[in-house]
Design a protein around this motif. Structure first.
Motif, short mmCIF file in Angstrom:
data_model
loop_
_atom_site.label_atom_id
_atom_site.label_comp_id
_atom_site.label_asym_id
_atom_site.label_seq_id
_atom_site.Cartn_x
_atom_site.Cartn_y
_atom_site.Cartn_z
N TRP A 1 -2.76 -8.89 -18.52
CA TRP A 1 -2.80 -7.45 -18.78
C TRP A 1 -2.42 -6.65 -17.54
CZ3 TRP A 1 -2.36 -5.88 -23.43
CH2 TRP A 1 -2.83 -6.68 -24.48
N TRP A 2 -2.88 -7.12 -16.38
CA TRP A 2 -2.54 -6.42 -15.14
C TRP A 2 -1.03 -6.44 -14.91
CZ3 TRP A 2 -4.17 -3.02 -11.88
CH2 TRP A 2 -3.61 -2.93 -10.62
N SER A 3 -0.40 -7.60 -15.05
CA SER A 3 1.05 -7.71 -14.88
C SER A 3 1.80 -6.88 -15.91
CB SER A 3 1.49 -9.17 -14.98
OG SER A 3 1.04 -9.90 -13.88
N LEU A 4 1.31 -6.89 -17.14
CA LEU A 4 1.96 -6.12 -18.19
C LEU A 4 1.89 -4.62 -17.91
CD1 LEU A 4 3.37 -6.20 -20.97
CD2 LEU A 4 1.09 -6.00 -22.00
N VAL A 5 0.71 -4.13 -17.55
CA VAL A 5 0.53 -2.70 -17.27
C VAL A 5 1.38 -2.27 -16.06
CG1 VAL A 5 -1.14 -0.97 -16.51
CG2 VAL A 5 -1.72 -2.52 -18.37
N VAL A 6 1.37 -3.07 -15.00
CA VAL A 6 2.17 -2.75 -13.81
C VAL A 6 3.66 -2.73 -14.18
CG1 VAL A 6 2.87 -3.57 -11.52
CG2 VAL A 6 0.46 -3.54 -12.15
N GLY A 7 4.11 -3.70 -14.95
CA GLY A 7 5.49 -3.74 -15.39
C GLY A 7 5.87 -2.51 -16.20
N ILE A 8 4.98 -2.09 -17.11
CA ILE A 8 5.24 -0.88 -17.91
C ILE A 8 5.34 0.35 -17.01
CG2 ILE A 8 4.22 0.66 -19.63
CD1 ILE A 8 3.16 -1.92 -21.04
N PHE A 9 4.46 0.45 -16.02
CA PHE A 9 4.53 1.59 -15.09
C PHE A 9 5.83 1.57 -14.29
CE2 PHE A 9 -0.21 2.15 -15.34
CZ PHE A 9 -0.15 3.44 -15.87
N TYR A 10 6.27 0.39 -13.89
CA TYR A 10 7.55 0.29 -13.18
C TYR A 10 8.70 0.76 -14.07
CZ TYR A 10 6.51 -2.06 -8.75
OH TYR A 10 6.09 -2.35 -7.49
N VAL A 11 8.70 0.34 -15.32
CA VAL A 11 9.75 0.76 -16.26
C VAL A 11 9.73 2.27 -16.44
CG1 VAL A 11 10.48 0.66 -18.68
CG2 VAL A 11 9.93 -1.45 -17.46
N ILE A 12 8.55 2.84 -16.63
CA ILE A 12 8.44 4.29 -16.78
C ILE A 12 8.93 5.01 -15.53
CG2 ILE A 12 6.77 6.19 -17.01
CD1 ILE A 12 5.13 4.27 -18.84
N ALA A 13 8.52 4.52 -14.35
CA ALA A 13 8.97 5.14 -13.10
C ALA A 13 10.48 5.05 -12.94
CB ALA A 13 8.27 4.48 -11.91
N GLY A 14 11.06 3.89 -13.27
CA GLY A 14 12.51 3.73 -13.18
C GLY A 14 13.25 4.67 -14.10
N ILE A 15 12.78 4.80 -15.32
CA ILE A 15 13.41 5.72 -16.28
C ILE A 15 13.26 7.16 -15.80
CG2 ILE A 15 13.21 6.66 -18.62
CD1 ILE A 15 12.52 3.76 -19.52
N TYR A 16 12.07 7.50 -15.28
CA TYR A 16 11.86 8.86 -14.77
C TYR A 16 12.83 9.17 -13.63
CZ TYR A 16 9.77 12.96 -12.70
OH TYR A 16 9.59 14.22 -12.19
N ILE A 17 12.98 8.24 -12.71
CA ILE A 17 13.90 8.45 -11.58
C ILE A 17 15.32 8.64 -12.08
CG2 ILE A 17 14.97 7.32 -9.58
CD1 ILE A 17 12.20 6.01 -9.07
N LEU A 18 15.75 7.82 -13.02
CA LEU A 18 17.12 7.89 -13.51
C LEU A 18 17.41 9.17 -14.29
CD1 LEU A 18 17.62 4.17 -14.56
CD2 LEU A 18 18.68 5.35 -12.63
N PHE A 19 16.38 9.73 -14.97
CA PHE A 19 16.59 10.94 -15.75
C PHE A 19 16.19 12.22 -15.02
CE2 PHE A 19 16.75 7.83 -19.19
CZ PHE A 19 17.88 8.26 -19.85
N ASN A 20 15.61 12.10 -13.84
CA ASN A 20 15.20 13.26 -13.04
C ASN A 20 15.63 13.04 -11.60
OD1 ASN A 20 13.53 14.80 -15.05
ND2 ASN A 20 12.53 12.80 -15.11
N ILE A 21 16.92 12.96 -11.40
CA ILE A 21 17.44 12.60 -10.08
C ILE A 21 17.08 13.65 -9.03
CG2 ILE A 21 19.55 12.18 -8.75
CD1 ILE A 21 20.68 10.84 -11.25
#
Length: 195
Positions: A72-92
């Motif tokens: 669960w820890w790895s899954l949650v951290v991975g989801i946060f990384y994906v969200i952060a990556g998408i946020y960075i790409l759409f809010n340069i």
């Protein structure tokens, strides 16, 4: 006598990679300095993709290692990384401002540690002053980024990263060349080092 010393050939091979890296850093530095706005956007998008891909890999790893503890820890951290990556790409633009602050802190820390390394390791024998200069320039750039934050954030990342890359490339190049000169002077040129 020479049992613990590398051979001249080993030093040439090792420094060959450092010289190639140095030249690449110098070229990247010049490109970033000449187009700082593009370099800022490029570095931000690159960090966004790295974060997104890292998150996807973390999620896949969580499912592959599910029988082990920490799923669960790895899954949650991975989801946060994906969200952060998408946020960075759409809010340069917002990401550039945040990264400007992060780079300011990074340059201060890198500058301090490079200065310490120059005096403790005596990198490149007589060329340690150039490594220290690189650290001083990087430290000053970090202080300037933090001092002018958040104004001019768009071009600061590209310009300062370019300057840091350029100076680090020059410092590594001179240190590698000094190491080669020292190896040519003091180390055996054949397999004498093995005896």
């Amino acid at each position: 006598m020479y049992a613990d010393l590398p051979s001249y050939i080993d030093v040439r091979k090792s420094t060959g990679w450092i010289i190639a890296l140095s030249i690449a850093l110098i070229i990247l530095g010049i490109l970033a300095i000449s187009s700082p706005v593009i370099a800022s956007a490029f570095f931000t998008v690159l960090i966004g993709w790295i974060t997104l891909i890292g998150g996807v890999i973390r999620i896949i790893q969580a499912f592959k290692a599910r029988p082990l503890r920490g799923f669960w820890w790895s899954l949650v951290v991975g989801i946060f990384y994906v969200i952060a990556g998408i946020y960075i790409l759409f809010n340069i633009a917002a990401s550039v401002v945040a990264l400007t602050f992060a780079f300011g802190i990074l340059f201060v820390v890198e500058g301090i540690f490079t200065i310490i390394m120059a005096f403790t390791n005596r990198t490149g024998r007589g060329m340690s002053w150039l490594v220290a200069l690189s650290g001083i320039v990087t430290l000053i750039l970090g202080i300037m980024v933090l001092n002018r934050f958040p104004f001019s954030a768009l071009w600061l990342i590209g310009l300062y990263v370019g300057i840091s890359l350029l100076f680090n490339g020059i410092a590594f190049l001179f240190a590698a060349l000094a190491a080669r000169r020292a190896a040519a002077e003091y180390l055996p040129r054949t397999d004498e080092a093995n005896y």
